[in-house]
Design a protein around this motif. Structure first.
Motif, PDB file in Angstrom:
ATOM      1  N   THR A   1      38.987  -1.566  54.471  1.00  0.00           N
ATOM      2  CA  THR A   1      39.756  -0.807  55.492  1.00  0.00           C
ATOM      3  C   THR A   1      40.688  -0.201  55.530  1.00  0.00           C
ATOM      4  OG1 THR A   1      41.037  -3.153  55.775  1.00  0.00           O
ATOM      5  CG2 THR A   1      38.760  -3.182  56.722  1.00  0.00           C
ATOM      6  N   CYS A   2      41.322   0.109  56.469  1.00  0.00           N
ATOM      7  CA  CYS A   2      42.774   0.896  55.516  1.00  0.00           C
ATOM      8  C   CYS A   2      43.365   0.454  56.049  1.00  0.00           C
ATOM      9  CB  CYS A   2      43.203   2.296  57.139  1.00  0.00           C
ATOM     10  SG  CYS A   2      41.952   2.657  57.727  1.00  0.00           S
ATOM     11  N   GLY A   3      44.464   0.213  55.148  1.00  0.00           N
ATOM     12  CA  GLY A   3      46.074  -1.164  55.065  1.00  0.00           C
ATOM     13  C   GLY A   3      46.522  -0.532  56.292  1.00  0.00           C
ATOM     14  N   SER A   4      47.381  -2.040  57.091  1.00  0.00           N
ATOM     15  CA  SER A   4      47.780  -2.400  57.875  1.00  0.00           C
ATOM     16  C   SER A   4      49.876  -2.231  57.159  1.00  0.00           C
ATOM     17  CB  SER A   4      47.962  -3.352  57.987  1.00  0.00           C
ATOM     18  OG  SER A   4      48.887  -4.493  57.268  1.00  0.00           O
ATOM     19  N   GLU A   5      49.903  -0.979  58.074  1.00  0.00           N
ATOM     20  CA  GLU A   5      51.638  -0.886  57.717  1.00  0.00           C
ATOM     21  C   GLU A   5      52.796  -0.485  59.142  1.00  0.00           C
ATOM     22  OE1 GLU A   5      48.988   3.379  56.632  1.00  0.00           O
ATOM     23  OE2 GLU A   5      50.093   4.238  58.167  1.00  0.00           O
ATOM     24  N   ARG A   6      53.918  -1.211  58.042  1.00  0.00           N
ATOM     25  CA  ARG A   6      54.826  -1.548  59.157  1.00  0.00           C
ATOM     26  C   ARG A   6      54.886   0.380  59.989  1.00  0.00           C
ATOM     27  NH1 ARG A   6      59.148  -4.727  56.515  1.00  0.00           N
ATOM     28  NH2 ARG A   6      57.957  -6.720  57.389  1.00  0.00           N
ATOM     29  N   ALA A   7      55.162   0.072  61.512  1.00  0.00           N
ATOM     30  CA  ALA A   7      54.884   1.717  62.262  1.00  0.00           C
ATOM     31  C   ALA A   7      56.507   2.351  61.744  1.00  0.00           C
ATOM     32  CB  ALA A   7      55.139   1.017  63.329  1.00  0.00           C
ATOM     33  N   GLY A   8      56.277   3.146  61.693  1.00  0.00           N
ATOM     34  CA  GLY A   8      57.572   3.868  61.555  1.00  0.00           C
ATOM     35  C   GLY A   8      58.121   3.896  59.886  1.00  0.00           C
ATOM     36  N   ARG A   9      57.700   3.024  59.334  1.00  0.00           N
ATOM     37  CA  ARG A   9      57.919   3.614  57.654  1.00  0.00           C
ATOM     38  C   ARG A   9      58.331   4.702  57.438  1.00  0.00           C
ATOM     39  NH1 ARG A   9      57.247  -1.198  53.410  1.00  0.00           N
ATOM     40  NH2 ARG A   9      59.215  -1.488  52.776  1.00  0.00           N
ATOM     41  N   ASN A  10      56.897   5.538  57.572  1.00  0.00           N
ATOM     42  CA  ASN A  10      56.407   6.472  57.064  1.00  0.00           C
ATOM     43  C   ASN A  10      57.304   7.420  58.369  1.00  0.00           C
ATOM     44  OD1 ASN A  10      54.890   6.248  55.128  1.00  0.00           O
ATOM     45  ND2 ASN A  10      52.879   5.503  56.557  1.00  0.00           N
ATOM     46  N   LEU A  11      58.232   7.489  58.602  1.00  0.00           N
ATOM     47  CA  LEU A  11      59.020   8.918  59.449  1.00  0.00           C
ATOM     48  C   LEU A  11      60.679   8.472  58.967  1.00  0.00           C
ATOM     49  CD1 LEU A  11      58.457   7.780  62.732  1.00  0.00           C
ATOM     50  CD2 LEU A  11      57.112   9.878  62.172  1.00  0.00           C
ATOM     51  N   SER A  12      60.837   9.695  59.168  1.00  0.00           N
ATOM     52  CA  SER A  12      62.507  10.207  58.101  1.00  0.00           C
ATOM     53  C   SER A  12      62.688  10.171  59.456  1.00  0.00           C
ATOM     54  CB  SER A  12      62.152  11.040  57.054  1.00  0.00           C
ATOM     55  OG  SER A  12      61.344  12.238  57.768  1.00  0.00           O
ATOM     56  N   SER A  13      64.002  10.089  58.754  1.00  0.00           N
ATOM     57  CA  SER A  13      65.446  10.294  60.152  1.00  0.00           C
ATOM     58  C   SER A  13      64.907  12.253  60.781  1.00  0.00           C
ATOM     59  CB  SER A  13      66.585   9.869  59.897  1.00  0.00           C
ATOM     60  OG  SER A  13      66.978  10.590  59.238  1.00  0.00           O
ATOM     61  N   GLY A  14      65.525  12.062  62.409  1.00  0.00           N
ATOM     62  CA  GLY A  14      65.665  13.072  62.783  1.00  0.00           C
ATOM     63  C   GLY A  14      63.815  13.671  62.957  1.00  0.00           C
ATOM     64  N   THR A  15      63.924  15.130  63.611  1.00  0.00           N
ATOM     65  CA  THR A  15      62.361  15.551  64.238  1.00  0.00           C
ATOM     66  C   THR A  15      61.464  15.011  62.957  1.00  0.00           C
ATOM     67  OG1 THR A  15      63.375  16.553  65.886  1.00  0.00           O
ATOM     68  CG2 THR A  15      60.973  17.013  65.444  1.00  0.00           C
ATOM     69  N   PRO A  16      60.321  14.348  63.147  1.00  0.00           N
ATOM     70  CA  PRO A  16      59.416  14.608  62.172  1.00  0.00           C
ATOM     71  C   PRO A  16      58.215  15.827  61.618  1.00  0.00           C
ATOM     72  CG  PRO A  16      58.071  13.176  64.343  1.00  0.00           C
ATOM     73  CD  PRO A  16      59.847  14.224  64.605  1.00  0.00           C
ATOM     74  N   SER A  17      58.196  15.750  60.935  1.00  0.00           N
ATOM     75  CA  SER A  17      57.170  17.510  60.352  1.00  0.00           C
ATOM     76  C   SER A  17      55.113  16.750  60.929  1.00  0.00           C
ATOM     77  CB  SER A  17      57.239  17.303  59.329  1.00  0.00           C
ATOM     78  OG  SER A  17      56.451  16.150  58.999  1.00  0.00           O
ATOM     79  N   PRO A  18      54.578  18.121  61.105  1.00  0.00           N
ATOM     80  CA  PRO A  18      53.221  17.705  62.030  1.00  0.00           C
ATOM     81  C   PRO A  18      53.095  16.571  60.629  1.00  0.00           C
ATOM     82  CG  PRO A  18      53.433  20.060  61.741  1.00  0.00           C
ATOM     83  CD  PRO A  18      55.024  18.927  61.571  1.00  0.00           C
ATOM     84  N   GLN A  19      52.542  17.091  59.415  1.00  0.00           N
ATOM     85  CA  GLN A  19      52.056  15.607  58.757  1.00  0.00           C
ATOM     86  C   GLN A  19      52.312  14.646  58.819  1.00  0.00           C
ATOM     87  OE1 GLN A  19      49.957  16.681  56.632  1.00  0.00           O
ATOM     88  NE2 GLN A  19      49.548  14.457  55.560  1.00  0.00           N
ATOM     89  N   GLU A  20      54.121  14.459  58.803  1.00  0.00           N
ATOM     90  CA  GLU A  20      54.247  12.943  59.675  1.00  0.00           C
ATOM     91  C   GLU A  20      54.110  12.184  60.624  1.00  0.00           C
ATOM     92  OE1 GLU A  20      59.318  12.983  57.108  1.00  0.00           O
ATOM     93  OE2 GLU A  20      59.093  13.739  59.030  1.00  0.00           O
ATOM     94  N   ALA A  21      53.789  13.615  61.724  1.00  0.00           N
ATOM     95  CA  ALA A  21      53.275  13.257  62.627  1.00  0.00           C
ATOM     96  C   ALA A  21      51.717  12.946  63.135  1.00  0.00           C
ATOM     97  CB  ALA A  21      53.710  13.723  64.126  1.00  0.00           C
ATOM     98  N   LEU A  22      51.395  12.907  62.559  1.00  0.00           N
ATOM     99  CA  LEU A  22      49.433  12.985  62.296  1.00  0.00           C
ATOM    100  C   LEU A  22      49.523  11.546  61.654  1.00  0.00           C
ATOM    101  CD1 LEU A  22      47.193  13.505  62.113  1.00  0.00           C
ATOM    102  CD2 LEU A  22      47.146  14.281  60.243  1.00  0.00           C
ATOM    103  N   ILE A  23      51.155  11.431  59.886  1.00  0.00           N
ATOM    104  CA  ILE A  23      50.376  10.460  59.323  1.00  0.00           C
ATOM    105  C   ILE A  23      51.042   9.103  60.014  1.00  0.00           C
ATOM    106  CG2 ILE A  23      51.732   8.736  57.673  1.00  0.00           C
ATOM    107  CD1 ILE A  23      51.151  11.014  55.893  1.00  0.00           C
ATOM    108  N   PHE A  24      52.149   8.923  61.192  1.00  0.00           N
ATOM    109  CA  PHE A  24      52.276   7.791  62.736  1.00  0.00           C
ATOM    110  C   PHE A  24      51.307   7.957  63.602  1.00  0.00           C
ATOM    111  CE2 PHE A  24      53.989   6.809  66.187  1.00  0.00           C
ATOM    112  CZ  PHE A  24      55.310   5.911  65.393  1.00  0.00           C
ATOM    113  N   GLU A  25      51.214   8.399  63.881  1.00  0.00           N
ATOM    114  CA  GLU A  25      49.593   8.099  64.286  1.00  0.00           C
ATOM    115  C   GLU A  25      48.722   7.553  64.102  1.00  0.00           C
ATOM    116  OE1 GLU A  25      46.176  11.083  67.106  1.00  0.00           O
ATOM    117  OE2 GLU A  25      47.672  12.068  65.901  1.00  0.00           O
ATOM    118  N   GLN A  26      47.447   8.343  62.676  1.00  0.00           N
ATOM    119  CA  GLN A  26      47.115   7.334  61.854  1.00  0.00           C
ATOM    120  C   GLN A  26      47.614   6.212  61.640  1.00  0.00           C
ATOM    121  OE1 GLN A  26      47.244   9.766  58.324  1.00  0.00           O
ATOM    122  NE2 GLN A  26      45.353  11.145  59.118  1.00  0.00           N
TER     123      GLN A  26
END
Ligand SMILES: Nc1ncnc2c1ncn2[C@@H]1O[C@H](COP(=O)(O)OP(=O)(O)OP(=O)(O)O)[C@@H](O)[C@H]1O
Length: 500
Positions: free
Chosen positions: A445-470
């Motif tokens: 399985t893929c690992g659980s992760e803390r929501a938002g931990r992969n987001l930096s402050s400000g508007t997320p980049s498309p890549q960050e948005a995708l990782i967040f959605e994933q």
């Protein structure tokens, strides 16, 4: 002295005989020799007389001197004639002696010839005797040969007849022995057949017992076993410590684990967990495999086994399952070795399928073309690839892992973004028996992760948005999985989304 006197003297001493000169020489030779002697002397004398006459003509001698000269010439002539006579005598003597020698020799030769002749006659008479004897012997041989031939023919027939009798006896005996050995062989064969049947029965019994043991073992361990592996040197090592509260029983069926950490209010808290087994201290993938390898035998006997890796992101699920010495490759190795060991008794066939669940969609990783475009499939319709060899299996699995969705996150540089299910179907056949079909499922399985931990402050980049959605999707699907497992364990269907 006048020329005539000189000549007379010479003529007196010449002995004209037609005799041989020396032993064996003929009269012609003697005559020639004597003539040459005489003419040599005459030439000599005539030369001396000429010189003398010339000297007398040219010189005036008184009587005494003249007389002296004449005396000298006379003595010279006398000397020459006596030497000639001497030479002639010697020559004739030699010739006579040679003739006599030759005569004696000839007589001896005649004698020798006579003796040889009588020897020759004797030899001829002996030869005649021998010839006569040989004729006799030849006759005897002929006669004996005829007798021998007739005797041999008779003896041969008798011997042949005896040989035939002997041979017949020998073959009779051989046939009898052969028949006896055939009988013995067939008895042995019957015994072996019976033993074989018994062995087959034993094998069935043993297989059934073995199967029962595997199942008993699985039941003893529990249909669902939970094993914990703690990643050494993890990022949270300083925040959470694991201890074993039950040191004495660490490796016995239950392995308790106490996690001590700082809670959100910054207070130290401890929670105890129960596992069938807990690994830590940098224990290797091989050690983990040793703990779970029995599932391979269970699957080979026709059971369905699933090994699932579950945990927070970056904690080592893919490392445990999919690295080169991970569980998947170790299972492949064990099962192919088992097939090789049992070749002749059982025939094994292996089939592979590999899917991933990404953003709630199922993709067949075996159908993924070279351009890495994923092919979406409905669950259960994934391809099943027949594997020809262990090497091929390892290569294909490696490619499917490469095609799996992954991304670099803040917690893991190569974080899996999809659930990955690898199924190895094992078909085991034995002549005269219904084949069994078991399966080993590996779920990473893929690992659980803390929501938002992969987001930096400000508007997320498309890549960050995708990782967040994933990440959100991963967490949701893991929650659903948890509910499903609980439902299997309790037999109660979860409320709400109704997955089971
Ligand atoms: N027991 C271990 N010993 C050494 N290195 C490890 C161990 N477990 C994990 N690692 C390393 O930690 C990193 C993260 O591991 P891995 O990718 O297996 O985590 P994961 O649980 O699969 O993460 P994700 O859920 O994000 O995919 C990798 O570089 C891996 O090699």
């Amino acid at each position: 002295m006048s020329d005539d006197q000189r000549l007379d003297c010479v003529e007196d001493t010449v002995v004209p005989q037609n005799e041989e000169v020396r032993g064996g020489a003929n009269s012609d030779d003697l005559q020639a020799h004597l003539s040459s002697l005489v003419s040599e002397h005459i030439d000599n004398l005539s030369h001396n007389l000429n010189s003398f006459t010339e000297g007398v003509k040219n010189t005036v001698y008184d009587d005494d001197e003249l007389e002296f000269q004449v005396g000298f010439v006379r003595s010279h002539i006398n000397h020459s004639l006596s030497s000639l006579a001497q030479e002639i005598t010697t020559a004739v003597h030699n010739a006579n002696t040679g003739h006599q020698d030759a005569h004696i020799e000839f007589a001896e030769q005649v004698e020798q010839m006579k003796r040889n002749n009588s020897k020759f006659l004797l030899a001829i008479s002996r030869m005649n005797d021998i010839r006569g004897t040989k004729d006799n012997v030849d006759e005897n041989i002929l006669e004996n040969s005829a007798q021998l031939a007739s005797k041999s023919a008779k003896a041969g027939v008798e011997l042949g007849a005896k040989q035939v009798c002997d041979d017949t006896e020998y073959w009779k005996q051989s046939a009898q022995e052969f028949e006896e050995s055939l009988k013995l062989q067939s008895e042995i064969m019957q015994q072996q057949k019976a033993q074989l049947a018994k062995n087959e029965k034993d094998i069935h019994l043993f297989t059934a017992r073995y199967q029962a043991m595997v199942e008993e073992l699985a039941a003893a361990k529990g249909n669902i076993q939970v094993i914990c592996r703690i990643k050494p040197g993890g990022a949270d090592e300083d925040l959470i410590t694991f201890t074993n509260p039950d040191e004495g029983h660490r490796f016995l069926p239950w392995s308790n684990l106490r996690a001590t950490y700082q809670n959100d209010s910054n207070r130290t808290e401890s929670r105890d967990f129960e596992f069938q087994r807990a690994f830590g201290n940098g224990e290797s993938n091989e050690t983990i495999f040793n703990e779970v390898k029995d599932f391979a035998h269970s699957a080979a006997l026709g059971n369905a086994c699933t090994i699932m890796a579950y945990g927070a992101t970056g904690t080592g699920k893919s490392h445990t399952f999919l690295s080169e010495n991970g569980l998947v490759n170790s299972y492949i190795d064990l099962l192919f070795n088992l097939a090789a060991e049992e070749r002749g008794k059982y025939e094994y066939e292996f089939y592979l399928s590999a899917i991933e669940i990404y953003l709630n969609k199922v993709f067949d990783l075996l159908l993924t073309p070279v351009n890495r475009q994923k092919v979406e499939v409905k669950l259960g319709a994934e391809s099943n690839l027949k594997l020809d060899s262990q090497q091929q299996a390892i290569e294909i699995i490696k490619h499917t892992i490469e095609r799996r969705e992954s991304a670099s996150t803040k917690q893991n540089e190569t974080s899996s973004r999809s659930h990955f299910v690898l199924s190895l179907r094992i078909v085991r056949k034995m002549v005269g028996e219904t084949p069994t079909s078991g399966v080993m499922n590996f779920l990473d399985t893929c690992g659980s992760e803390r929501a938002g931990r992969n987001l930096s402050s400000g508007t997320p980049s498309p890549q960050e948005a995708l990782i967040f959605e994933q990440g959100r999707d991963i967490n949701e699907s893991l929650l659903d999985l948890g509910k499903s497992i609980r439902s299997v364990a309790t037999g109660v269907s979860p409320r709400g989304r109704g997955y089971l």
